[in-house]
Design a protein around this motif. Sequence first.
Motif, mmCIF file in Angstrom:
data_model
loop_
_atom_site.group_PDB
_atom_site.id
_atom_site.type_symbol
_atom_site.label_atom_id
_atom_site.label_comp_id
_atom_site.label_asym_id
_atom_site.label_seq_id
_atom_site.Cartn_x
_atom_site.Cartn_y
_atom_site.Cartn_z
ATOM 1 N N ASN A 272 50.239 -55.475 -70.840
ATOM 2 C CA ASN A 272 50.763 -56.352 -70.031
ATOM 3 C C ASN A 272 52.097 -56.247 -69.899
ATOM 4 O OD1 ASN A 272 50.609 -59.177 -68.872
ATOM 5 N ND2 ASN A 272 52.302 -59.600 -70.319
ATOM 6 N N GLU A 273 53.081 -55.587 -71.024
ATOM 7 C CA GLU A 273 54.424 -55.495 -70.619
ATOM 8 C C GLU A 273 54.226 -54.188 -69.556
ATOM 9 O OE1 GLU A 273 52.780 -55.660 -73.483
ATOM 10 O OE2 GLU A 273 53.771 -57.740 -74.237
ATOM 11 N N MET A 274 53.400 -52.969 -69.804
ATOM 12 C CA MET A 274 53.382 -52.085 -69.024
ATOM 13 C C MET A 274 53.125 -52.128 -67.523
ATOM 14 S SD MET A 274 50.728 -48.586 -69.550
ATOM 15 C CE MET A 274 49.364 -49.575 -69.288
ATOM 16 N N TYR A 275 52.190 -52.919 -67.357
ATOM 17 C CA TYR A 275 52.159 -53.503 -65.927
ATOM 18 C C TYR A 275 53.279 -54.313 -65.299
ATOM 19 C CZ TYR A 275 47.742 -51.170 -65.297
ATOM 20 O OH TYR A 275 46.875 -50.197 -65.220
ATOM 21 N N LYS A 276 53.841 -55.117 -66.206
ATOM 22 C CA LYS A 276 55.166 -55.613 -65.787
ATOM 23 C C LYS A 276 56.274 -54.899 -65.278
ATOM 24 C CE LYS A 276 58.625 -58.892 -67.502
ATOM 25 N NZ LYS A 276 59.371 -59.561 -68.562
ATOM 26 N N ASN A 277 56.114 -53.778 -66.147
ATOM 27 C CA ASN A 277 57.334 -52.719 -65.762
ATOM 28 C C ASN A 277 56.754 -51.985 -64.403
ATOM 29 O OD1 ASN A 277 58.183 -49.211 -66.362
ATOM 30 N ND2 ASN A 277 59.649 -50.876 -66.541
ATOM 31 N N PHE A 278 55.480 -51.822 -64.336
ATOM 32 C CA PHE A 278 54.910 -51.242 -63.085
ATOM 33 C C PHE A 278 55.303 -51.951 -61.757
ATOM 34 C CE2 PHE A 278 51.336 -49.982 -60.492
ATOM 35 C CZ PHE A 278 51.745 -48.831 -59.990
ATOM 36 N N TRP A 279 55.093 -53.397 -61.964
ATOM 37 C CA TRP A 279 55.168 -54.316 -60.991
ATOM 38 C C TRP A 279 56.987 -54.224 -60.418
ATOM 39 C CZ3 TRP A 279 58.734 -58.383 -59.544
ATOM 40 C CH2 TRP A 279 58.116 -59.163 -58.567
ATOM 41 N N GLU A 280 57.853 -54.383 -61.583
ATOM 42 C CA GLU A 280 59.403 -54.088 -61.229
ATOM 43 C C GLU A 280 59.672 -52.682 -60.611
ATOM 44 O OE1 GLU A 280 60.619 -55.005 -65.415
ATOM 45 O OE2 GLU A 280 60.675 -57.167 -64.951
ATOM 46 N N ASN A 281 58.807 -51.794 -61.117
ATOM 47 C CA ASN A 281 59.119 -50.362 -60.675
ATOM 48 C C ASN A 281 58.778 -50.385 -59.052
ATOM 49 O OD1 ASN A 281 57.640 -47.271 -60.488
ATOM 50 N ND2 ASN A 281 59.691 -47.541 -60.770
ATOM 51 N N ILE A 282 57.984 -51.125 -58.613
ATOM 52 C CA ILE A 282 57.592 -51.228 -57.066
ATOM 53 C C ILE A 282 58.305 -52.228 -56.285
ATOM 54 C CG2 ILE A 282 55.615 -51.884 -55.554
ATOM 55 C CD1 ILE A 282 53.366 -51.324 -58.055
ATOM 56 N N TYR A 283 58.681 -53.361 -56.645
ATOM 57 C CA TYR A 283 59.144 -54.433 -55.971
ATOM 58 C C TYR A 283 60.590 -54.640 -56.510
ATOM 59 C CZ TYR A 283 54.353 -55.451 -55.065
ATOM 60 O OH TYR A 283 52.763 -55.321 -54.669
ATOM 61 N N LYS A 284 61.094 -54.298 -57.491
ATOM 62 C CA LYS A 284 62.551 -54.252 -57.781
ATOM 63 C C LYS A 284 63.394 -52.885 -58.057
ATOM 64 C CE LYS A 284 62.112 -59.058 -59.822
ATOM 65 N NZ LYS A 284 62.442 -59.999 -60.874
ATOM 66 N N ASN A 285 62.673 -51.910 -57.807
ATOM 67 C CA ASN A 285 63.156 -50.499 -57.782
ATOM 68 C C ASN A 285 63.721 -50.267 -59.112
ATOM 69 O OD1 ASN A 285 62.600 -49.633 -55.137
ATOM 70 N ND2 ASN A 285 64.266 -51.076 -54.454
ATOM 71 N N LYS A 286 63.181 -50.969 -60.177
ATOM 72 C CA LYS A 286 63.600 -50.762 -61.631
ATOM 73 C C LYS A 286 63.132 -49.352 -62.059
ATOM 74 C CE LYS A 286 64.517 -55.169 -63.920
ATOM 75 N NZ LYS A 286 64.573 -56.076 -64.975
ATOM 76 N N SER A 287 63.585 -48.661 -63.064
ATOM 77 C CA SER A 287 63.467 -47.400 -63.332
ATOM 78 C C SER A 287 62.027 -47.174 -64.016
ATOM 79 C CB SER A 287 64.281 -46.622 -64.410
ATOM 80 O OG SER A 287 64.418 -47.545 -65.557
ATOM 81 N N ASN A 288 61.418 -46.147 -63.708
ATOM 82 C CA ASN A 288 59.921 -45.939 -64.266
ATOM 83 C C ASN A 288 59.868 -45.589 -65.749
ATOM 84 O OD1 ASN A 288 57.429 -44.818 -64.622
ATOM 85 N ND2 ASN A 288 57.143 -43.621 -62.849
#
Length: 308
Positions: A272-288
Amino acid sequence: GFIGSSAISRFHINALKNNDFEIEAIGTRVSSTNCKRFAESLNLLDKFCVGGWKEVLKKDVDAFCLCINTKETPEILKEILKEGKNVFVEKPVSLFLKDFDYFINHPMKDKIFVGYNRRFYKTINILKKRCENSPQGGTVVVNIPDSNSGKEQFLKNGCHMIDSLRYIVGDFEVLNSILRREANGLDFSSISALCKKNNWSILINAHSKTSSNFSITINIDDIVYELKPLEILNIYKGIKILEPTFEVPIRSYTPLVEESIIESSIFKPGFNEMYKNFWENIYKNKSNFCNISDARKTIKICLDLIKE
């Protein structure tokens, strides 16, 4: 667009949905007899692509998830990158450095997110912080059991443990590695390796078909941190000594548990936390959180451990 239909795929899709992703297309190899049933079981039959993963790539989606066998992953990933969209890839991506070198030099390399889900464990992140606050270093013992033997099995399964160790203490060097072969002499059954990272001394034991559990034990001063399995972190400080008695003529030493932390989730741990980070990586340009360069370093250490 989701590519895959193995047993692990269900866990991926559940976590994707919980993070507001919508599955607009699902497919795998055209020859697969499982994918259609899998899609139907998830009420995604209307998203099933008869033409397989190539049809998935033609759909109007924001990102792709590639959860297929390691052998086919590199070639499909190359085609996905041509679409210029973010892609989640199940670990380890490949067993060959040449594939990683291709992706690292690709203009779309920053779009690749590698699924090392244990980086998102609460237990592992707590231990990582403790190690970061301990410049004096310490000693580390890692156990990597497996129900099957062989170098390929170690690369596919052991990479999770090596990546977790890298994430906790940082990149380290393999100083010496001893491989032992099975009785038939055809494949290795165990690895014993001594590694080092600044003030950290690291011993790695990988044994196939052994009665053991995955574990990372770290001694820092008078405190012992034990991940066994990685979903449970026990912190020990102090010891209780029981003197010998007539009934039990043996002195025993019992470590005192200061704290126990358990990774709990209704999802597969870390997903769940991994895909939260993936979502933020796509839509908020947060670091991978785990890029392709990171994944290469993990496989490079794995290959160094099994080098003969």
